[in-house]
Design a protein around this motif. Sequence first.
Motif, PDB file in Angstrom:
ATOM      1  N   GLY A 319       1.046  -1.142   0.496  1.00  0.00           N
ATOM      2  CA  GLY A 319      -0.332  -0.054   0.213  1.00  0.00           C
ATOM      3  C   GLY A 319       0.738   1.515  -0.225  1.00  0.00           C
ATOM      4  N   ASP A 320       0.515   2.791   0.864  1.00  0.00           N
ATOM      5  CA  ASP A 320       0.945   3.418   0.867  1.00  0.00           C
ATOM      6  C   ASP A 320       1.324   3.942  -0.503  1.00  0.00           C
ATOM      7  OD1 ASP A 320       1.466   3.319   3.763  1.00  0.00           O
ATOM      8  OD2 ASP A 320       2.723   1.651   3.870  1.00  0.00           O
ATOM      9  N   LEU A 321       0.656   3.943  -1.597  1.00  0.00           N
ATOM     10  CA  LEU A 321       0.860   4.573  -3.201  1.00  0.00           C
ATOM     11  C   LEU A 321       1.069   5.526  -3.223  1.00  0.00           C
ATOM     12  CD1 LEU A 321      -2.254   2.801  -4.823  1.00  0.00           C
ATOM     13  CD2 LEU A 321      -0.357   2.135  -4.133  1.00  0.00           C
ATOM     14  N   CYS A 322       1.242   6.816  -1.918  1.00  0.00           N
ATOM     15  CA  CYS A 322       1.734   8.390  -2.089  1.00  0.00           C
ATOM     16  C   CYS A 322       3.377   8.430  -1.660  1.00  0.00           C
ATOM     17  CB  CYS A 322       0.808   9.189  -0.856  1.00  0.00           C
ATOM     18  SG  CYS A 322       1.611   9.385   1.080  1.00  0.00           S
ATOM     19  N   VAL A 323       3.685   7.687  -1.450  1.00  0.00           N
ATOM     20  CA  VAL A 323       5.154   6.621  -1.207  1.00  0.00           C
ATOM     21  C   VAL A 323       5.129   6.082  -2.397  1.00  0.00           C
ATOM     22  CG1 VAL A 323       5.543   8.916   0.917  1.00  0.00           C
ATOM     23  CG2 VAL A 323       4.828   6.016   1.330  1.00  0.00           C
ATOM     24  N   LYS A 324       4.866   4.899  -2.534  1.00  0.00           N
ATOM     25  CA  LYS A 324       5.742   3.803  -3.774  1.00  0.00           C
ATOM     26  C   LYS A 324       6.166   5.176  -4.995  1.00  0.00           C
ATOM     27  CE  LYS A 324       4.994  -0.400  -1.700  1.00  0.00           C
ATOM     28  NZ  LYS A 324       3.577  -0.261  -1.658  1.00  0.00           N
ATOM     29  N   ARG A 325       5.445   6.256  -5.120  1.00  0.00           N
ATOM     30  CA  ARG A 325       5.861   7.279  -6.608  1.00  0.00           C
ATOM     31  C   ARG A 325       6.730   7.378  -6.078  1.00  0.00           C
ATOM     32  NH1 ARG A 325       0.175   8.227  -5.369  1.00  0.00           N
ATOM     33  NH2 ARG A 325      -1.004   7.225  -6.463  1.00  0.00           N
ATOM     34  N   HIS A 326       7.541   7.704  -5.172  1.00  0.00           N
ATOM     35  CA  HIS A 326       9.481   8.026  -4.314  1.00  0.00           C
ATOM     36  C   HIS A 326       9.703   6.885  -3.443  1.00  0.00           C
ATOM     37  CE1 HIS A 326       6.834  11.859  -5.610  1.00  0.00           C
ATOM     38  NE2 HIS A 326       5.662  11.437  -5.149  1.00  0.00           N
ATOM     39  N   GLY A 327       9.980   5.921  -4.482  1.00  0.00           N
ATOM     40  CA  GLY A 327      11.254   4.778  -4.338  1.00  0.00           C
ATOM     41  C   GLY A 327      10.910   4.118  -2.559  1.00  0.00           C
ATOM     42  N   VAL A 328       9.595   4.169  -2.510  1.00  0.00           N
ATOM     43  CA  VAL A 328       8.642   3.212  -1.679  1.00  0.00           C
ATOM     44  C   VAL A 328       8.300   1.542  -1.960  1.00  0.00           C
ATOM     45  CG1 VAL A 328       7.861   2.185   0.910  1.00  0.00           C
ATOM     46  CG2 VAL A 328       8.551   4.633   0.395  1.00  0.00           C
ATOM     47  N   LEU A 329       8.966   0.721  -1.836  1.00  0.00           N
ATOM     48  CA  LEU A 329       8.952  -0.516  -2.348  1.00  0.00           C
ATOM     49  C   LEU A 329       7.752  -1.545  -1.690  1.00  0.00           C
ATOM     50  CD1 LEU A 329      12.554  -1.387  -4.066  1.00  0.00           C
ATOM     51  CD2 LEU A 329      10.787  -0.414  -4.721  1.00  0.00           C
ATOM     52  N   ALA A 330       7.624  -2.169  -2.109  1.00  0.00           N
ATOM     53  CA  ALA A 330       7.283  -3.684  -1.827  1.00  0.00           C
ATOM     54  C   ALA A 330       7.743  -4.928  -1.484  1.00  0.00           C
ATOM     55  CB  ALA A 330       5.059  -3.915  -2.556  1.00  0.00           C
ATOM     56  N   GLU A 331       8.839  -4.690  -2.220  1.00  0.00           N
ATOM     57  CA  GLU A 331       9.447  -6.478  -2.166  1.00  0.00           C
ATOM     58  C   GLU A 331      10.103  -6.174  -1.511  1.00  0.00           C
ATOM     59  OE1 GLU A 331      14.284  -6.513  -4.860  1.00  0.00           O
ATOM     60  OE2 GLU A 331      12.664  -5.670  -5.625  1.00  0.00           O
ATOM     61  N   PRO A 332      10.112  -7.787  -0.675  1.00  0.00           N
ATOM     62  CA  PRO A 332      11.022  -8.071   0.576  1.00  0.00           C
ATOM     63  C   PRO A 332      12.119  -8.458   0.593  1.00  0.00           C
ATOM     64  CG  PRO A 332      10.197  -9.877  -0.045  1.00  0.00           C
ATOM     65  CD  PRO A 332       9.968  -8.778  -1.466  1.00  0.00           C
ATOM     66  N   SER A 333      13.305  -8.029   1.457  1.00  0.00           N
ATOM     67  CA  SER A 333      14.789  -8.969   1.685  1.00  0.00           C
ATOM     68  C   SER A 333      13.744 -10.161   2.289  1.00  0.00           C
ATOM     69  CB  SER A 333      14.727  -7.964   2.643  1.00  0.00           C
ATOM     70  OG  SER A 333      15.296  -6.997   2.589  1.00  0.00           O
ATOM     71  N   VAL A 334      14.822 -11.145   1.365  1.00  0.00           N
ATOM     72  CA  VAL A 334      14.924 -12.927   1.854  1.00  0.00           C
ATOM     73  C   VAL A 334      16.036 -13.040   1.815  1.00  0.00           C
ATOM     74  CG1 VAL A 334      14.148 -14.965   0.335  1.00  0.00           C
ATOM     75  CG2 VAL A 334      13.085 -13.138  -0.506  1.00  0.00           C
ATOM     76  N   VAL A 335      16.193 -13.931   3.450  1.00  0.00           N
ATOM     77  CA  VAL A 335      17.185 -14.138   3.729  1.00  0.00           C
ATOM     78  C   VAL A 335      17.115 -15.917   4.173  1.00  0.00           C
ATOM     79  CG1 VAL A 335      19.010 -15.079   5.906  1.00  0.00           C
ATOM     80  CG2 VAL A 335      17.736 -12.506   5.042  1.00  0.00           C
ATOM     81  N   GLU A 336      17.743 -16.555   2.791  1.00  0.00           N
ATOM     82  CA  GLU A 336      17.975 -18.548   2.983  1.00  0.00           C
ATOM     83  C   GLU A 336      18.730 -19.582   4.058  1.00  0.00           C
ATOM     84  OE1 GLU A 336      16.987 -20.907  -1.134  1.00  0.00           O
ATOM     85  OE2 GLU A 336      18.864 -20.720  -1.343  1.00  0.00           O
ATOM     86  N   LEU A 337      18.644 -20.008   4.680  1.00  0.00           N
ATOM     87  CA  LEU A 337      18.678 -21.392   5.430  1.00  0.00           C
ATOM     88  C   LEU A 337      18.462 -22.758   5.649  1.00  0.00           C
ATOM     89  CD1 LEU A 337      17.794 -18.489   8.413  1.00  0.00           C
ATOM     90  CD2 LEU A 337      20.217 -18.621   7.675  1.00  0.00           C
ATOM     91  N   PRO A 338      19.472 -23.377   5.971  1.00  0.00           N
ATOM     92  CA  PRO A 338      19.008 -24.436   5.529  1.00  0.00           C
ATOM     93  C   PRO A 338      17.851 -25.208   6.283  1.00  0.00           C
ATOM     94  CG  PRO A 338      21.935 -24.554   5.884  1.00  0.00           C
ATOM     95  CD  PRO A 338      21.188 -23.008   6.005  1.00  0.00           C
ATOM     96  N   LEU A 339      17.393 -26.327   6.334  1.00  0.00           N
ATOM     97  CA  LEU A 339      16.879 -26.503   7.610  1.00  0.00           C
ATOM     98  C   LEU A 339      16.753 -27.333   8.011  1.00  0.00           C
ATOM     99  CD1 LEU A 339      12.868 -25.819   7.955  1.00  0.00           C
ATOM    100  CD2 LEU A 339      12.859 -27.849   5.805  1.00  0.00           C
ATOM    101  N   SER A 340      16.531 -26.694   9.233  1.00  0.00           N
ATOM    102  CA  SER A 340      17.327 -28.157  10.334  1.00  0.00           C
ATOM    103  C   SER A 340      16.136 -29.150  10.931  1.00  0.00           C
ATOM    104  CB  SER A 340      17.901 -27.100  11.544  1.00  0.00           C
ATOM    105  OG  SER A 340      16.662 -26.226  12.228  1.00  0.00           O
ATOM    106  N   GLU A 341      16.303 -29.940  11.553  1.00  0.00           N
ATOM    107  CA  GLU A 341      15.785 -31.277  11.668  1.00  0.00           C
ATOM    108  C   GLU A 341      14.621 -30.534  12.949  1.00  0.00           C
ATOM    109  OE1 GLU A 341      17.815 -34.465  12.697  1.00  0.00           O
ATOM    110  OE2 GLU A 341      18.533 -34.900  11.092  1.00  0.00           O
ATOM    111  N   ASP A 342      15.408 -29.553  13.829  1.00  0.00           N
ATOM    112  CA  ASP A 342      14.358 -28.665  14.590  1.00  0.00           C
ATOM    113  C   ASP A 342      14.704 -27.959  14.451  1.00  0.00           C
ATOM    114  OD1 ASP A 342      12.922 -28.408  16.950  1.00  0.00           O
ATOM    115  OD2 ASP A 342      14.548 -28.987  18.832  1.00  0.00           O
ATOM    116  N   ILE A 343      13.328 -27.276  13.987  1.00  0.00           N
ATOM    117  CA  ILE A 343      13.753 -24.971  14.391  1.00  0.00           C
ATOM    118  C   ILE A 343      12.283 -24.078  14.549  1.00  0.00           C
ATOM    119  CG2 ILE A 343      12.153 -25.603  11.503  1.00  0.00           C
ATOM    120  CD1 ILE A 343      14.056 -23.640  10.500  1.00  0.00           C
ATOM    121  N   CYS A 344      13.015 -23.558  15.345  1.00  0.00           N
ATOM    122  CA  CYS A 344      12.192 -22.767  16.062  1.00  0.00           C
ATOM    123  C   CYS A 344      11.864 -21.253  14.843  1.00  0.00           C
ATOM    124  CB  CYS A 344      12.799 -22.660  17.616  1.00  0.00           C
ATOM    125  SG  CYS A 344      13.259 -24.130  18.691  1.00  0.00           S
ATOM    126  N   CYS A 345      10.460 -20.333  14.971  1.00  0.00           N
ATOM    127  CA  CYS A 345      11.213 -19.707  14.436  1.00  0.00           C
ATOM    128  C   CYS A 345       9.688 -18.603  15.889  1.00  0.00           C
ATOM    129  CB  CYS A 345       9.670 -19.868  13.207  1.00  0.00           C
ATOM    130  SG  CYS A 345      10.405 -21.458  12.095  1.00  0.00           S
TER     131      CYS A 345
END
Length: 415
Positions: A319-345
């Motif tokens: 959303g926030d279209l009034c600042v999307k026209r001035h550089g704000v993005l809806a693009e995420p940062s993504v971190v890729e990690l190995p999937l462990s057998e017991d993972i807590c999030c």
Amino acid sequence: MWDLPFVFNIHIVPVQASKGRAATLLTAPIVTGAPWTGATRLGSKANSSGINLSTLSAVLALAACAPLRRRKLGPKLYSAAFRVGPRDMSLRSGSIVQDSAFALRSICGTRTEPYEHSELQTEGTCPSGASVSAVSAAGFKGRASSVNQDCVAVRSHTDGRWVACVLDGHGTEGHLVAARVSTTLPRLIGEALLQSSGDVPAALKAAFAEAERNLEEAAEREGFDVETSGCAAAAVALSPDTGKAYLISCGDCQAAVFDSTPGGAFEVTCPHKAHDPAENQRIRAAGGFIDVRSSVQGLFSRVYPPSRQFGLAMSRSFGDLCVKRHGVLAEPSVVELPLSEDICCVVGSDGLFEFITPAEVVNELRTRWPAHGGTICAEALVSEARERWLREDGRYCDDVTCLLLRVGQGASRAD
């Protein structure tokens, strides 16, 4: 570090589900405490004289809202090249599960008393070897009633994929933005995990672009504001097929993954702020104005359009279209990690992490989660976040949401 609350009861209320699926409304725990003061911790002996019935439903308050006026939106900002998935998922009643084995989401946007918890709607059965806990509490914003603009959305799939999201709305109709994105983003992330080319991070970014496209079309069709209203999002996605875990964030919500080893390492997303050099350069190049100030918490920045009539305290959002026209993005940062057998999030809104660092959250969960379970830990974290908000600024407390997911050998012991 902080006292644990006493959980008295959990109410399971049957509700109708489409196509014969079982459905329940799971209310948040009833917890002792005096929610109108930050002087004592919830659940402490000094604060046990009363019980806050914080789980009373406020769903019917939506019907009392004033009719929404249709607003003329600016130009659409998505690119058709980023479309992911064959289906349009419009807001509607009925099943929240399509190809999922289990789903959970909060009822977002109801007007309640400050600090009340949102109800959680579930469908299906949580798979064995996994536990999910969530607490989302309205803040205190200087009024007798408050709208919780945070949303929780979780999906598990029969092939072992998990998607756990927290969305934090802002602006006058940010709860509508967050609610809309909560219906589309978990599905789109789940589909991105099946990307045949193997470039899952690119597919996840495309999923966010598709969710933005869907949001803008829905706002134009249904008449809610996305010019000066929007939401941040953070998610954890687990993919046994690729053997990877993905931390995904857009805005100032945060997500972290860790194992149960005391003192071990953990991974956490960073909030997107306009004073970060790369974000700053992009926004200024697009004509945006950035106001940066110092505080006891560090640097604080806002993004403004040239008119300076609206300020956004993050550099990426839906959303926030009034600042999307001035550089704000809806693009995420993504971190890729190995999937462990017991993972807590853990995934939380900025209300959780404003005064509690991710390291504090992870350390407390490593200590308390195995013994006390996820629900009590989530409630304790939300209570501590609220206490710190009131200690720092007794006139304001943001909405606070904590979502916990554990998958693996330790999950059966966690709850």
